[in-house]
Design an enzyme around this catalytic site. Structure first.
Site, PDB file in Angstrom:
ATOM      1  N   LEU A  63     -33.160  42.183 -78.695  1.00 18.54           N
ATOM      2  CA  LEU A  63     -32.097  42.495 -79.811  1.00 18.54           C
ATOM      3  C   LEU A  63     -31.109  41.494 -79.701  1.00 18.54           C
ATOM      4  O   LEU A  63     -31.032  40.797 -78.662  1.00 18.54           O
ATOM      5  CB  LEU A  63     -31.475  43.906 -79.431  1.00 18.54           C
ATOM      6  CG  LEU A  63     -32.480  45.194 -79.588  1.00 18.54           C
ATOM      7  CD1 LEU A  63     -31.770  46.439 -79.305  1.00 18.54           C
ATOM      8  CD2 LEU A  63     -33.209  45.317 -80.972  1.00 18.54           C
ATOM      9  N   ASN A  94     -32.469  38.610 -73.270  1.00 20.08           N
ATOM     10  CA  ASN A  94     -32.936  37.535 -74.208  1.00 20.08           C
ATOM     11  C   ASN A  94     -31.625  37.585 -74.949  1.00 20.08           C
ATOM     12  O   ASN A  94     -31.288  37.633 -76.230  1.00 20.08           O
ATOM     13  CB  ASN A  94     -34.286  37.614 -75.167  1.00 20.08           C
ATOM     14  CG  ASN A  94     -34.146  36.698 -75.943  1.00 20.08           C
ATOM     15  OD1 ASN A  94     -34.017  35.635 -75.608  1.00 20.08           O
ATOM     16  ND2 ASN A  94     -34.833  36.714 -77.114  1.00 20.08           N
ATOM     17  N   ASP A 304     -43.454  43.115 -79.164  1.00 21.52           N
ATOM     18  CA  ASP A 304     -42.734  41.675 -78.937  1.00 21.52           C
ATOM     19  C   ASP A 304     -41.674  41.251 -79.855  1.00 21.52           C
ATOM     20  O   ASP A 304     -41.578  40.107 -80.128  1.00 21.52           O
ATOM     21  CB  ASP A 304     -43.668  40.625 -78.780  1.00 21.52           C
ATOM     22  CG  ASP A 304     -43.222  39.357 -77.756  1.00 21.52           C
ATOM     23  OD1 ASP A 304     -42.325  39.619 -77.018  1.00 21.52           O
ATOM     24  OD2 ASP A 304     -43.658  38.244 -77.728  1.00 21.52           O
TER      25      ASP A 304
END
Length: 416
Positions: A63, A94, A304
């Site tokens: 996100l 991430n 993913d």
């Protein structure tokens, strides 16, 4: 209070599997399961051919928040996950900053507490994901991290992976190692095959994945630590894992839905939505991957999910960022190529793989449920995307089955 009428239960581990029942949910718990239930105070949910399973879990979701809220906020991500039928999503490190200590994990847990979708944070494996020094793995596990992963970055230092697996084995931690050898991959952005060669794009051979998997399996064998290999995309890679699993049980793997249904032929349009990491493989490889679905080698299928704005995608192919969203389309795409029972299995195995308590459909248990209709066919379009970013590789693709809603954490979200 919610009354689910005439739902078909899909749960291979339950004696109720395949049975049509009514479920009464009160105060977040399954109060009653019976052939027929009446309750005038309950909100009745009834649809044609409605099925129910334990809530699905996606083991690889990115996100934007924190740091890249323009891509996708946590609140929007929760809506997208619910639209896709997921009651639990594992959040990749991430972001900016990425969690690498107890405070980073606690922050994510605190800002996402008591949502209809449970967010399970993944901690960085190394400090700043530079592959030099281990992050505070035990402290993060104590704070709620479900795994450790330098997102989409290969662990170059073999000894670091060895030490990390030895250390985490003392507290049943799970280390993820991205299957790519950077020296072999070089600057390649697509698979090395006839299609990509004709297109003139910089390619990487599947050898880059296979070499890394072979090395990591040998280290896992030596350490006996829990290793998860995410988003495997090659036939030879899965063969290596299959052989390893014949004698050991400390390794698991996932395959992303786009690698199971899309091939490098899609790249002929130079549409950057098909630029993903690992790259899409050729048609022969895709068919080989599908043969592993019923063998037990593939533990989970993941979306993913990687939201990216048009500034990162609406570019020349070689300048665009890699990644596709997939929360909203995973179920329909997977259910389109295999039977529904196996689809649900691959969307729920993540509980065991990552040491999470598996929900059950029994009276007195907390309701963690996904409701869906498995037969409707349709074409996936932009109007089906809830995510802020619209970079989907599945636009225009055939889907089978629709998600009706989810019930989790004493909350419910309905798609209709």
């Amino acid at each position: 209070m919610i009354l689910l009428k005439n739902v078909i239960i899909v749960d291979a581990s339950s004696p109720l599997n395949g049975k049509k029942r009514d479920l009464l949910i009160k105060n977040g718990k399954i109060e009653k399961i019976d052939d027929s239930i009446s309750n005038k105070d309950a909100k009745i949910i009834e649809r044609d051919n409605m099925h129910v399973s334990i809530g699905w879990i996606d083991t690889s979701v990115s996100l934007g928040e924190p740091g890249y809220e323009e891509r996708q906020t946590i609140q929007n991500g929760i809506k997208a996950a619910a639209a896709g039928g997921f009651t639990n999503i594992m959040l990749n490190p991430n972001n900016q900053p990425n969690p690498q200590d107890q405070s980073g994990i606690k922050y994510i847990k605190n800002v996402t507490a008591q949502q209809a979708v449970t967010i399970l944070p993944i901690g960085s494996f190394t400090l700043d994901q530079k592959g030099e020094h281990l992050a505070e793995l035990f402290d993060m596990q104590q704070a709620g991290a479900v795994s450790f992963y330098d997102y989409k970055k290969e662990i170059t230092n073999a000894n670091l992976l060895k030490v990390g697996l030895q250390y985490t084995s003392s507290f049943q931690g799970v280390v993820q190692s991205f299957p790519q050898n950077k020296d072999i991959a070089g600057k390649g952005m697509v698979n090395e095959d006839v299609t990509t060669t004709n297109l003139g794009l910089k390619s990487m051979p599947s050898l880059a994945e296979e070499l890394q998997i072979a090395r990591d399996l040998r280290i896992a064998s030596y350490t006996k630590g829990r290793l998860h290999i995410p988003t495997v995309s090659t036939n030879e890679g899965l063969k290596l894992i299959k052989k390893y699993k014949e004698t050991a049980h400390n390794v698991s793997c996932s395959v992303s839905i786009h690698h199971l249904v899309l091939s490098s032929n899609e790249l002929e349009s130079f549409d950057a939505n098909f630029k993903v990491q690992p790259p899409l493989r050729d048609e022969k490889e895709v068919k080989q991957l599908q043969k592993f679905i019923n063998t037990g080698v593939i533990d989970v299928v993941t979306s993913d999910h990687t939201p990216l704005t048009i500034e990162h995608k609406d570019l020349e192919f070689d300048r665009a960022s890699a990644g596709t969203i997939g929360l909203e389309s995973s179920f329909g795409a997977l259910n389109n190529i295999i039977d529904t029972q196996k689809t649900v299995e691959l969307l729920t195995n993540g509980y065991e793989v990552f040491n999470q308590k598996r929900p059950v459909i029994e009276e007195g248990q907390l309701a963690n449920l996904t409701l869906f209709e498995p037969e409707t066919t349709y074409t996936f379009e932009k109007k089906h995307i809830v995510s802020t970013s619209k970079n989907s590789a599945f636009i225009g693709k055939s889907m089978k089955g629709r998600v009706i809603g989810i019930v989790n954490n004493k909350k419910a979200i309905w798609n209709e």
